[in-house]
Design an enzyme around this catalytic site. Structure first.
Site, PDB file in Angstrom:
ATOM      1  N   HIS A   1       0.839  -1.208   0.000  1.00 37.66           N
ATOM      2  CA  HIS A   1       0.000   0.000   0.000  1.00 37.66           C
ATOM      3  C   HIS A   1       0.868   1.250   0.000  1.00 37.66           C
ATOM      4  O   HIS A   1       2.076   1.190   0.217  1.00 37.66           O
ATOM      5  CB  HIS A   1      -0.884   0.029   1.264  1.00 37.66           C
ATOM      6  CG  HIS A   1      -1.956  -1.005   1.247  1.00 37.66           C
ATOM      7  ND1 HIS A   1      -3.279  -0.703   1.029  1.00 37.66           N
ATOM      8  CD2 HIS A   1      -1.889  -2.357   1.405  1.00 37.66           C
ATOM      9  CE1 HIS A   1      -3.990  -1.823   1.067  1.00 37.66           C
ATOM     10  NE2 HIS A   1      -3.176  -2.844   1.293  1.00 37.66           N
TER      11      HIS A   1
ATOM     12  N   GLU B   1       3.208  -0.025   4.132  1.00 36.31           N
ATOM     13  CA  GLU B   1       2.866   1.313   3.629  1.00 36.31           C
ATOM     14  C   GLU B   1       4.179   1.919   3.163  1.00 36.31           C
ATOM     15  O   GLU B   1       5.016   2.336   3.964  1.00 36.31           O
ATOM     16  CB  GLU B   1       2.240   2.170   4.744  1.00 36.31           C
ATOM     17  CG  GLU B   1       0.910   1.653   5.284  1.00 36.31           C
ATOM     18  CD  GLU B   1      -0.290   1.993   4.399  1.00 36.31           C
ATOM     19  OE1 GLU B   1      -0.091   2.535   3.284  1.00 36.31           O
ATOM     20  OE2 GLU B   1      -1.421   1.701   4.817  1.00 36.31           O
TER      21      GLU B   1
END
Ligand code: ZN
Length: 480
Positions: free
Chosen positions: A376, A444
């Site tokens: 992500h 992330e």
């Protein structure tokens, strides 16, 4: 009166033996080279009486040529007749090396055998009728021709140390063994060896006539437990049950504690077959860290990559930049690098589609994932927020130490290689990582809402760096 007749017959027999009458006429010997004392005498005579074999005629004598290797063409003929099929007459051969005009008999048997799918190793339209049959090929030829119950024994243990569960002829060889047709020699089947006409005749006779079948001995699974293999499994939890079969309800034969190491013999689905103190045991593979002892650390590992979002869900956006595109681009790099090292990689999406979160979890389970990495990009209302963070989950999970180790390994590499701010490894029960016991993490990469991070996230060179860092993080995880 009867008695008298018998005395006369006996007398004649006695006379015959003195006069040098060939004894074979009395004993039913068919082939000159297969005397009644030969171990295969009964079998070969049986096959001859059934029309399965004719042997050769040489100087008026019938011979069988016991020691000759059996060819694929000969095997085709014997099983087609033995199993009660008719030769298949064709005007045009399916094979460039079998001519129906010159050799109609061979052609008929070969065409029939091929139509039944009995023979492997047909390449470039060549049946290779004069090539010697291998024992592996033989197992399929006999098991299929005579319609043995192949699937019934497909998951039984093999009695042969040289036939692992993934051997292409495993189930056919098992069918032969468990039906009392073949026993191999010294615990081996020797699938690549050839066999003599005698050996093939024995096998066909046993298949055709249950009187000839062998006693089937129970298989001692521990007879061929390899002392060492190329993969060590290190237990990741305490009290890990080692079971006698690949089933959660099989009896426990021992337990492993975190850090204990065993050699892994093979992996099938969720089950690792291991050498447990010299015996075969089975454990759930998610609780073994699988460590290759040679070659790449990720060779044969099953890794599921999950590019976040997709389709109607763009994820975080900044102008025309979308998280879903960044995630997929980086995942593709990771996949390519892992595959180059021999890993088996599956992606929850390969295009701009949206699998639901449950779909992604299911996908990883369907493929028996060993690690799961969701990729992500972050976003914040504060444009100053930047850097990389990696999440792991401990909900309903005994493998939290492994989750943490994998997350740390990947996070460190990204920070190092892409020169990102290190926001650290954090715990959060995201859906895609909280439903699996195998190590699962969510990365992330950086903040799409931060100018500096965004410039890296959308740069194809940096996407290579991010991908390489995740790849290296996984390799490092498997190196410790
Ligand atoms: Zn996201």
């Amino acid at each position: 009166m009867f008695l008298k007749k018998w005395i006369i017959i006996l007398g004649l027999l006695l006379l015959a033996s003195f006069c040098g009458f060939p004894s074979k006429a009395l004993a039913g010997q068919v082939f000159d080279d297969v005397p009644p004392t030969h171990e295969a005498y009964e079998y070969i005579n049986y096959l001859e009486s059934m029309g399965v074999i004719k042997g050769y005629t040489e100087n008026g004598r019938r011979i069988f040529r016991l020691a000759d290797p059996v060819t694929r063409g000969q095997a085709a003929k014997m099983v087609v007749i033995g199993a009660g099929y008719e030769p298949l007459k064709v005007s045009r051969s399916s094979f460039v090396d079998v001519d129906p005009a010159k050799n109609p008999e061979l052609s008929g048997y070969v065409e029939r055998a091929a139509s039944l799918g009995l023979f492997d190793n047909i390449t470039d339209n060549r049946f290779k009728p004069y090539t010697n049959l291998t024992r592996g090929e033989m197992s399929k030829v006999i098991a299929k021709a005579f319609k043995l119950d192949i699937e019934q024994y497909a998951s039984h243990p093999s009695p042969f140390c040289d036939i692992p569960a993934d051997h292409p002829y495993f189930k056919y060889i098992n069918a032969l063994y468990y039906n009392g047709i073949a026993q191999g020699s010294n615990g081996k089947f020797n699938p690549d060896s050839h066999l003599t006409r005698t050996q093939f005749a024995l096998l066909v006779a046993r298949t055709m006539n249950s009187q000839f079948r062998l006693d089937v001995k129970p298989v001692n699974q521990n007879a061929c437990v390899p002392e060492k293999t190329d993969t060590i499994g290190r237990a990741t939890v305490n009290n890990l049950h080692v079971r006698s079969a690949a089933s959660g309800s099989a009896p426990t034969i021992g337990k492993l504690n975190r850090g204990d190491q065993v050699y892994v013999i093979s992996i099938n689905g969720w089950w690792a077959k291991i050498n447990y103190k010299g015996s075969v045991g089975y454990t759930h593979k998610s609780y073994l860290k699988l460590l290759n002892q040679s070659g790449s650390k990720v060779k044969n590992r099953i890794i599921v990559l999950d590019p976040g979002h997709g389709g109607t869900d763009p994820g975080a956006t900044k102008g025309s930049y979308q998280e879903k595109q960044i995630a997929l681009a980086v995942a593709n790099v990771v996949k390519q690098k892992l595959e180059k090292d021999g890993a088996t990689v599956y992606m929850t999406r390969t295009g701009d589609t949206y699998p639901s979160l449950q779909d992604r979890v299911d996908f990883a389970h369907e493929h028996y994932a060993e690690v799961f990495v969701s990729i992500h990009a972050n976003s914040s209302t504060s444009s100053s927020a930047k850097g990389t963070e990696t999440y792991y989950s401990i909900t309903a999970n005994d493998n939290e130490l492994e989750d943490y180790a994998l997350a740390t390994s990947i996070n460190n590499e990204i920070v190092k290689q892409a020169k990102m701010v290190n926001r650290g490894v954090k715990r959060a029960d995201f859906y895609v990582i909280r439903h699996s016991v195998f190590p699962s993490v969510l990365v992330e990469l950086g903040f799409i809402s931060n100018g500096e991070d965004l410039s890296k996230l959308i740069d194809s060179n940096y996407q290579q760096i991010f991908g390489n860092a995740i790849y290296q993080g996984i390799v490092n995880y498997y190196s410790k």
